[in-house]
Write a protein that holds these residues in place. Structure first.
Motif, PDB file in Angstrom:
ATOM      1  N   ALA A  36      -3.584  -7.766   1.105  1.00  0.00           N
ATOM      2  CA  ALA A  36      -4.991  -8.015   1.434  1.00  0.00           C
ATOM      3  C   ALA A  36      -5.794  -6.766   1.072  1.00  0.00           C
ATOM      4  O   ALA A  36      -5.339  -5.642   1.306  1.00  0.00           O
ATOM      5  CB  ALA A  36      -5.143  -8.341   2.911  1.00  0.00           C
ATOM      6  N   THR A  40      -3.852 -12.383  -5.520  1.00  0.00           N
ATOM      7  CA  THR A  40      -4.162 -11.889  -4.177  1.00  0.00           C
ATOM      8  C   THR A  40      -3.259 -12.635  -3.193  1.00  0.00           C
ATOM      9  O   THR A  40      -2.596 -13.604  -3.579  1.00  0.00           O
ATOM     10  CB  THR A  40      -5.647 -12.134  -3.835  1.00  0.00           C
ATOM     11  N   LYS A  77       0.830  -1.202   0.000  1.00  0.00           N
ATOM     12  CA  LYS A  77       0.000   0.000   0.000  1.00  0.00           C
ATOM     13  C   LYS A  77       0.869   1.258   0.000  1.00  0.00           C
ATOM     14  O   LYS A  77       0.611   2.201  -0.747  1.00  0.00           O
ATOM     15  CB  LYS A  77      -0.926  -0.025   1.218  1.00  0.00           C
ATOM     16  N   ASN A 137      -9.116 -14.283  -0.816  1.00  0.00           N
ATOM     17  CA  ASN A 137      -9.353 -12.964  -1.404  1.00  0.00           C
ATOM     18  C   ASN A 137      -9.652 -13.166  -2.887  1.00  0.00           C
ATOM     19  O   ASN A 137      -8.884 -13.817  -3.585  1.00  0.00           O
ATOM     20  CB  ASN A 137      -8.133 -12.053  -1.238  1.00  0.00           C
ATOM     21  N   GLY A 164      -9.906  -2.249  -3.570  1.00  0.00           N
ATOM     22  CA  GLY A 164     -10.436  -3.036  -2.466  1.00  0.00           C
ATOM     23  C   GLY A 164     -11.887  -2.693  -2.216  1.00  0.00           C
ATOM     24  O   GLY A 164     -12.218  -1.518  -2.028  1.00  0.00           O
ATOM     25  N   GLU A 203      -8.193  -3.622   1.069  1.00  0.00           N
ATOM     26  CA  GLU A 203      -8.749  -2.657   2.023  1.00  0.00           C
ATOM     27  C   GLU A 203      -9.746  -1.811   1.252  1.00  0.00           C
ATOM     28  O   GLU A 203      -9.433  -1.334   0.158  1.00  0.00           O
ATOM     29  CB  GLU A 203      -7.666  -1.739   2.582  1.00  0.00           C
ATOM     30  N   TYR A 251     -11.466  -7.761  -4.231  1.00  0.00           N
ATOM     31  CA  TYR A 251     -11.012  -6.662  -5.093  1.00  0.00           C
ATOM     32  C   TYR A 251     -11.981  -6.522  -6.258  1.00  0.00           C
ATOM     33  O   TYR A 251     -12.402  -7.519  -6.851  1.00  0.00           O
ATOM     34  CB  TYR A 251      -9.636  -6.964  -5.695  1.00  0.00           C
ATOM     35  N   ASP A 265     -13.665  -4.488   0.198  1.00  0.00           N
ATOM     36  CA  ASP A 265     -13.763  -4.761   1.618  1.00  0.00           C
ATOM     37  C   ASP A 265     -12.489  -5.516   1.992  1.00  0.00           C
ATOM     38  O   ASP A 265     -11.510  -5.430   1.257  1.00  0.00           O
ATOM     39  CB  ASP A 265     -15.037  -5.570   1.931  1.00  0.00           C
ATOM     40  N   SER A 266     -12.478  -6.266   3.056  1.00  0.00           N
ATOM     41  CA  SER A 266     -11.266  -6.991   3.447  1.00  0.00           C
ATOM     42  C   SER A 266     -11.145  -8.351   2.770  1.00  0.00           C
ATOM     43  O   SER A 266     -10.203  -9.092   3.035  1.00  0.00           O
ATOM     44  CB  SER A 266     -11.212  -7.160   4.965  1.00  0.00           C
ATOM     45  N   THR A 267     -12.072  -8.673   1.867  1.00  0.00           N
ATOM     46  CA  THR A 267     -12.047  -9.964   1.177  1.00  0.00           C
ATOM     47  C   THR A 267     -11.883  -9.833  -0.332  1.00  0.00           C
ATOM     48  O   THR A 267     -11.174 -10.621  -0.950  1.00  0.00           O
ATOM     49  CB  THR A 267     -13.351 -10.757   1.464  1.00  0.00           C
TER      50      THR A 267
END
Length: 181
Positions: free
Chosen positions: A86, A111, A63, A116, A158, A88, A164, A160-162
């Motif tokens: 991961a 990922t 990031k 993910n 991203g 975001e 893309y 969410d946290s799972t």
């Protein structure tokens, strides 16, 4: 250090508009040398971030280094794998082919693992047949392979946290492929 001589505002909350005649710079200072690096500028042209030129080889994307900016992918000497962090929510990674001719190798975006996934689509501009849109399955595909590209501009955001969201276009003779890792 240079920053200690300048005024620092640290954590400041403003109520109402903030004005600047020359824009805003986000900078970092090297703790050992004191060298100041401008990470991005926000001004009348919008946000301006210096592109990151990726090395020829497998790269773990971060990031801090790669997020929110254009990442120029080289004409590879071998298939290169770019491992995304991961997801975001709202953090984007943009990859643009920077080669001067059709690449003889593949760019592969994965990922960090099989938990993910990709959602979205890639427009394939076929240089020797029909154009098509390529889709991941949205539930297990965590790898995107761009086969011998002549050009591409692909963005991963991203959700969410799972997951893309992926979108963009690829020009090549072989369609890009989504798959499980």
């Amino acid at each position: 250090s240079r920053l200690s001589k300048e005024k620092k505002m640290a954590n400041t909350t403003f109520k109402g508009p903030v004005r600047s005649e020359d824009g805003f710079n986000a900078i970092t200072e090297n703790s050992s040398t004191g060298v100041i690096t401008t990470d991005f500028t926000y001004g009348s042209a919008g946000m301006v971030a210096t592109p990151t030129v990726l090395a020829d080889g497998d790269i773990t994307i971060t990031k801090a280094t790669h997020g929110g900016r254009i990442n120029l992918v080289p004409d590879g000497g071998q298939d290169n794998t770019y491992t995304l962090p991961a997801p975001e929510a709202g953090v984007a990674y943009r990859f643009v082919y920077g080669g001067l001719a059709t690449d003889a190798t593949d760019a592969i975006f994965i990922t960090p693992g099989n938990t993910n996934f990709y959602k979205g689509n890639i427009v394939h501009l076929d240089t020797n047949a029909d154009n098509a849109v390529v889709y991941p399955n949205g539930s297990s595909n965590s790898s995107l392979q761009l086969n011998v590209p002549a050009a591409f501009d692909v963005i991963f955001i991203g959700l969410d946290s799972t997951n893309y969201q992926v979108y963009g276009h690829v020009t090549s003779t072989t369609a890009p492929a989504f798959a499980d890792q």
